[in-house]
Design a protein around this motif. Sequence first.
Motif, PDB file in Angstrom:
ATOM      1  N   VAL A  59       0.824  -1.213   0.000  1.00 10.33           N
ATOM      2  CA  VAL A  59       0.000   0.000   0.000  1.00 10.33           C
ATOM      3  C   VAL A  59       0.855   1.259   0.000  1.00 10.33           C
ATOM      4  O   VAL A  59       0.454   2.287  -0.550  1.00 10.33           O
ATOM      5  CB  VAL A  59      -0.934  -0.012   1.229  1.00 10.33           C
ATOM      6  N   THR A  70       2.082  -3.000  -5.262  1.00  8.81           N
ATOM      7  CA  THR A  70       0.939  -2.091  -5.345  1.00  8.81           C
ATOM      8  C   THR A  70       0.141  -2.346  -6.618  1.00  8.81           C
ATOM      9  O   THR A  70      -1.096  -2.340  -6.606  1.00  8.81           O
ATOM     10  CB  THR A  70       1.427  -0.634  -5.307  1.00  8.81           C
ATOM     11  N   ARG A 160     -11.159  -2.504  -1.793  1.00  6.69           N
ATOM     12  CA  ARG A 160     -10.199  -1.399  -1.732  1.00  6.69           C
ATOM     13  C   ARG A 160     -10.340  -0.541  -0.481  1.00  6.69           C
ATOM     14  O   ARG A 160      -9.381   0.122  -0.079  1.00  6.69           O
ATOM     15  CB  ARG A 160     -10.337  -0.527  -2.988  1.00  6.69           C
ATOM     16  N   TYR A 163      -7.676  -0.411   2.319  1.00  4.23           N
ATOM     17  CA  TYR A 163      -6.363   0.234   2.231  1.00  4.23           C
ATOM     18  C   TYR A 163      -6.355   1.571   1.499  1.00  4.23           C
ATOM     19  O   TYR A 163      -5.421   2.367   1.661  1.00  4.23           O
ATOM     20  CB  TYR A 163      -5.374  -0.698   1.516  1.00  4.23           C
ATOM     21  N   GLN A 167      -3.596   4.775   1.513  1.00  2.19           N
ATOM     22  CA  GLN A 167      -2.757   4.863   0.319  1.00  2.19           C
ATOM     23  C   GLN A 167      -2.858   6.237  -0.332  1.00  2.19           C
ATOM     24  O   GLN A 167      -1.854   6.797  -0.789  1.00  2.19           O
ATOM     25  CB  GLN A 167      -3.160   3.782  -0.681  1.00  2.19           C
ATOM     26  N   LEU A 271      -5.181  -6.337   6.000  1.00  7.33           N
ATOM     27  CA  LEU A 271      -4.998  -6.402   4.551  1.00  7.33           C
ATOM     28  C   LEU A 271      -4.955  -7.832   4.018  1.00  7.33           C
ATOM     29  O   LEU A 271      -5.686  -8.177   3.080  1.00  7.33           O
ATOM     30  CB  LEU A 271      -3.727  -5.648   4.143  1.00  7.33           C
TER      31      LEU A 271
END
Length: 291
Positions: A59, A70, A160, A163, A167, A271
Amino acid sequence: MPRTTPASVALAATAALLLGACSATTEPTAATGPVPGPTATVAPARVTHTLPDDPALMVLPATGAESRWTQGLDVLGQQVTRSVAADCAREAGTGLPPEPPLAFISYAELPDLAYLGRHGFGHGTEVPVPAASATPVRTGSDAEIRRCRARGEAAGEKVREAYLPLQRLWFGELSASRRDPAAVRALRTLSGCLTDKGYRVRDEEAFFALVDRTMMNASTADYARQDRALGSAYATCMRPVEAVREPLRRTLRRQFLDRHAQEVRKLRAALVPTVRDAERTYGARLMFPTP
């Protein structure tokens, strides 16, 4: 590898099909990694499924090599989106219009010099896909397509949300390394180095414009050669720049981790379970490009 800015993740069709899979390897840093010449025979890019020891690196990347993790996380969300949309259409006995194949998209702010030096700018790694199911009787109506794609987007966003807020904060701070005086001085050497290699450009932006023009006009027979030559030149000339930037970005990340310690602890705990749940639920597979 196609490029994007940290603020957005775009999908692009690429010219090279993925051949085979591989185990993870330890990547050199941009400052020390070898860059093959443009005429060297290069094996196709591959994928690995091995996670980093610290899941937060997926991330919060600080180097081009780390950005591969990523990119893989980006693609996982897209896999979920497409899987749910396709299931929705299949339940209705319809299909969705064809889409470009999923591909790993690199970040302009985090140049992956090892990858670019081997494969150039236009040869991204396509994502392996499962065998297609039977062709539906008909493509859905516009309303049916919108409904199924909205359902897919909602599922992708759910993955999503584990994170993306953190991010976005990190990507918002990442560009500070470019403004550091040492990084600015290092980047001034790029134009002269590229000129020495036959690419007369005033700066990095002009070089990227040259890449786009060259690849759009290259013949099919000469595309791969020109692509690798451009990637090799850029990787070689950017190595001194990244040798300055990478330590700056690592310092920025340490500071970011300290400031957001509580959020990072939650990220590290959540995660990988989120990823594994998405894989089980939607038939997706987390994978990462590797040179």
